[in-house]
Design an enzyme around this catalytic site. Structure first.
Site, PDB file in Angstrom:
ATOM      1  N   CYS A 113       0.825  -1.223   0.000  1.00 35.45           N
ATOM      2  CA  CYS A 113       0.000   0.000   0.000  1.00 35.45           C
ATOM      3  C   CYS A 113       0.854   1.267   0.000  1.00 35.45           C
ATOM      4  CB  CYS A 113      -0.924   0.030   1.211  1.00 35.45           C
ATOM      5  SG  CYS A 113      -1.928  -1.438   1.357  1.00 35.45           S
ATOM      6  N   HIS A 254      -3.625   6.882   2.966  1.00 33.20           N
ATOM      7  CA  HIS A 254      -4.015   5.582   2.424  1.00 33.20           C
ATOM      8  C   HIS A 254      -5.447   5.305   2.884  1.00 33.20           C
ATOM      9  CE1 HIS A 254      -4.160   1.601   1.053  1.00 33.20           C
ATOM     10  NE2 HIS A 254      -4.099   1.033   2.246  1.00 33.20           N
ATOM     11  N   ASN A 284     -10.237  -0.223  -0.434  1.00 32.90           N
ATOM     12  CA  ASN A 284      -8.781  -0.192  -0.293  1.00 32.90           C
ATOM     13  C   ASN A 284      -8.158  -0.731  -1.586  1.00 32.90           C
ATOM     14  OD1 ASN A 284      -6.099  -0.666   0.333  1.00 32.90           O
ATOM     15  ND2 ASN A 284      -6.513  -1.617   2.313  1.00 32.90           N
TER      16      ASN A 284
HETATM   17  O1  UT7 Z   1      -4.159  -1.672   3.675  1.00 35.75           O
HETATM   18  C1  UT7 Z   1      -3.467  -1.520   4.877  1.00 35.75           C
HETATM   19  C2  UT7 Z   1      -3.608  -2.623   5.817  1.00 35.75           C
HETATM   20  N1  UT7 Z   1      -4.934  -2.909   6.246  1.00 35.75           N
HETATM   21  C3  UT7 Z   1      -5.499  -2.276   7.272  1.00 35.75           C
HETATM   22  O2  UT7 Z   1      -4.962  -1.322   7.786  1.00 35.75           O
HETATM   23  C4  UT7 Z   1      -6.793  -2.818   7.791  1.00 35.75           C
HETATM   24  C5  UT7 Z   1      -6.878  -2.650   9.281  1.00 35.75           C
HETATM   25  N2  UT7 Z   1      -7.995  -3.311   9.891  1.00 35.75           N
HETATM   26  C6  UT7 Z   1      -9.300  -2.937   9.762  1.00 35.75           C
HETATM   27  O3  UT7 Z   1      -9.602  -2.023   9.027  1.00 35.75           O
HETATM   28  C7  UT7 Z   1     -10.334  -3.626  10.613  1.00 35.75           C
HETATM   29  O4  UT7 Z   1      -9.682  -4.431  11.575  1.00 35.75           O
HETATM   30  C8  UT7 Z   1     -11.319  -4.526   9.803  1.00 35.75           C
HETATM   31  C9  UT7 Z   1     -12.233  -3.653   8.963  1.00 35.75           C
HETATM   32  C10 UT7 Z   1     -10.543  -5.472   8.910  1.00 35.75           C
HETATM   33  C11 UT7 Z   1     -12.181  -5.338  10.755  1.00 35.75           C
HETATM   34  O5  UT7 Z   1     -12.887  -4.481  11.623  1.00 35.75           O
HETATM   35  P1  UT7 Z   1     -12.889  -4.747  13.199  1.00 35.75           P
HETATM   36  O6  UT7 Z   1     -13.742  -3.730  13.782  1.00 35.75           O
HETATM   37  O7  UT7 Z   1     -11.447  -4.801  13.623  1.00 35.75           O
HETATM   38  O8  UT7 Z   1     -13.600  -6.151  13.289  1.00 35.75           O
HETATM   39  P2  UT7 Z   1     -13.066  -7.543  13.879  1.00 35.75           P
HETATM   40  O9  UT7 Z   1     -12.151  -8.184  12.884  1.00 35.75           O
HETATM   41  O10 UT7 Z   1     -12.559  -7.355  15.267  1.00 35.75           O
HETATM   42  O11 UT7 Z   1     -14.412  -8.345  13.934  1.00 35.75           O
HETATM   43  C12 UT7 Z   1     -15.494  -7.958  14.784  1.00 35.75           C
HETATM   44  C13 UT7 Z   1     -16.682  -8.840  14.484  1.00 35.75           C
HETATM   45  C14 UT7 Z   1     -16.346 -10.336  14.483  1.00 35.75           C
HETATM   46  O12 UT7 Z   1     -17.450 -11.040  14.983  1.00 35.75           O
HETATM   47  P3  UT7 Z   1     -17.474 -11.571  16.491  1.00 35.75           P
HETATM   48  O13 UT7 Z   1     -16.296 -12.480  16.630  1.00 35.75           O
HETATM   49  O14 UT7 Z   1     -17.385 -10.353  17.351  1.00 35.75           O
HETATM   50  O15 UT7 Z   1     -18.793 -12.262  16.571  1.00 35.75           O
HETATM   51  C15 UT7 Z   1     -16.169 -10.630  13.010  1.00 35.75           C
HETATM   52  O16 UT7 Z   1     -16.408 -11.989  12.719  1.00 35.75           O
HETATM   53  O17 UT7 Z   1     -17.171  -8.539  13.177  1.00 35.75           O
HETATM   54  C16 UT7 Z   1     -17.231  -9.748  12.404  1.00 35.75           C
HETATM   55  N3  UT7 Z   1     -16.959  -9.402  11.011  1.00 35.75           N
HETATM   56  C17 UT7 Z   1     -17.934  -9.122  10.130  1.00 35.75           C
HETATM   57  N4  UT7 Z   1     -19.270  -9.072  10.256  1.00 35.75           N
HETATM   58  C18 UT7 Z   1     -19.980  -8.739   9.159  1.00 35.75           C
HETATM   59  C19 UT7 Z   1     -15.749  -9.312  10.386  1.00 35.75           C
HETATM   60  N5  UT7 Z   1     -15.934  -8.976   9.096  1.00 35.75           N
HETATM   61  C20 UT7 Z   1     -17.274  -8.854   8.919  1.00 35.75           C
HETATM   62  C21 UT7 Z   1     -18.073  -8.529   7.807  1.00 35.75           C
HETATM   63  N6  UT7 Z   1     -19.403  -8.478   7.990  1.00 35.75           N
HETATM   64  N7  UT7 Z   1     -17.546  -8.238   6.609  1.00 35.75           N
END
Ligand code: UT7
Length: 327
Positions: A113, A254, A284
């Protein structure tokens, strides 16, 4: 030494749009979740016939047109991508052929990125030392080709697109690339990677069955590191130039997640209104995110003559960095 400046920019987004509602039919997700947790509403996706070089060539042609530089005058092409057409030849060579830049040297640069910011710094060195006078920098990504559409944690984030810039010696000494600051931390490489397909784990039935050719990401860990790293990159480049955040007209970050951008704005005490945001419509796009955003910001009149603009990025590697340009 002559300072390097941007003489023209261009961008290209594939026609097909994949909305959050479309994704609801593919994986267990919802428009509400994606919007609330990432700020993304839709993203552009390549067609079956398109690849990274097609997007990059279109962005390049539009940047050359704006810079009034003929393809045959380009001396170096740098392509930043994590989704090259193939291992080799370099996508830069494929684009060189597509646009007819027959007199240009060409190579690919992989800083994920952070590619466009790294690439600007590399281009700047060639211009400053007088080795080249016309460098074409292209950031092009077909992220949908490494997206696992069975993994809701990653596939909803990614989009495809390309941005390009023509870098030349600055005509006005006050303008151009003022400084860059680049960083990397390879020991955290496993937080964001495509495990298979390279020399460590070549393609096999097993790697295909186990989805190892797709992007794997430790989202929540990266979330925190992304904020910390981009805040650091902004502060470092501002301190190199003895510039205060108030002097910035625009920050182009980014576009991984709207919540990350908001936290970075808070971390450096710059109002969110000064941040250019297109993550809602593009998702992204890895290295293409900053490149496309820069072109859009210029075309929309968000950048005026004399403005100080800061680019900041973070991504796989890990890599992060920043760059300040006076337009
Ligand atoms: O390009 C540069 C590098 N990338 C980044 O910088 C990305 C950085 N990370 C992020 O932007 C975020 O961590 C994400 C958008 C990837 C994820 O968001 P989050 O708020 O950190 O969610 P999480 O992974 O902690 O998941 C929370 C909950 C989980 O469910 P439980 O275990 O609490 O029941 C996930 O399974 O949200 C669930 N979840 C979803 N639910 C609906 C994860 N993805 C989805 C989805 N739809 N697409």
């Amino acid at each position: 030494m002559k300072r390097a400046a941007i003489a023209g920019t261009g961008s290209y987004l594939p026609k097909k749009v994949l909305t959050n509602k479309d994704l609801e039919k593919i994986v267990e997700t919802s428009d509400e979740w994606i919007t609330a947790r990432t700020g993304i509403k839709e993203r552009h996706i390549v067609s079956k016939e398109e690849s990274a070089s097609d997007l990059g060539a279109k962005a390049a042609i539009s940047a050359l047109r704006q810079a009034k530089v003929h393809a045959s005058e380009v001396e170096l092409i740098i392509v930043t991508t994590v989704t090259p057409d193939m291992f080799f030849p370099a996508t830069a060579c494929i684009i060189q052929d597509k646009i007819g830049a027959i007199n240009a040297a060409a190579f690919d640069l992989n800083a994920a990125c952070s590619g466009f910011v790294y690439g600007l710094s590399v281009a700047e060195q060639f211009i400053k030392t007088g080795v080249y006078r016309r460098v074409l920098l292209i950031a092009t990504e077909a992220m949908s080709r490494v997206a696992d559409y069975t993994d809701r944690g990653t596939c909803v984030l990614l989009g495809d697109g390309a941005g390009a810039a023509v870098i030349v010696p600055a005509e006005d000494d006050e303008k151009g690339i003022l400084s860059s600051w680049l960083a990397a931390a390879g020991k955290y490489g496993n937080l964001l990677h495509v495990p298979a397909g390279g020399s460590r784990m070549p393609a096999s039935h097993r790697t295909v069955d186990e989805h190892l050719h797709y992007m794997k990401m430790e989202g929540p860990v990266l979330f925190k590191v992304a904020i910390k790293s981009m805040v650091e990159a902004i502060k470092k480049v501002l301190s190199l130039l003895s510039i205060s955040p108030e002097e910035l007209a625009l920050v182009i970050p980014h576009q991984a997640n709207l919540r990350i951008i908001k936290a970075v704005a808070k971390g450096v005490n710059v109002p969110l209104e000064k941040f250019y945001i297109n993550v809602d419509l593009c998702g992204n796009m890895s290295s293409a995110s900053v490149a496309v955003a820069l072109d859009e910001a210029l075309k929309k009149g968000r950048i005026k003559s004399g403005d100080l603009v800061l680019l900041v990025t973070f991504g796989a590697g890990l890599t992060w960095g920043s760059c300040v340009i006076r337009f």
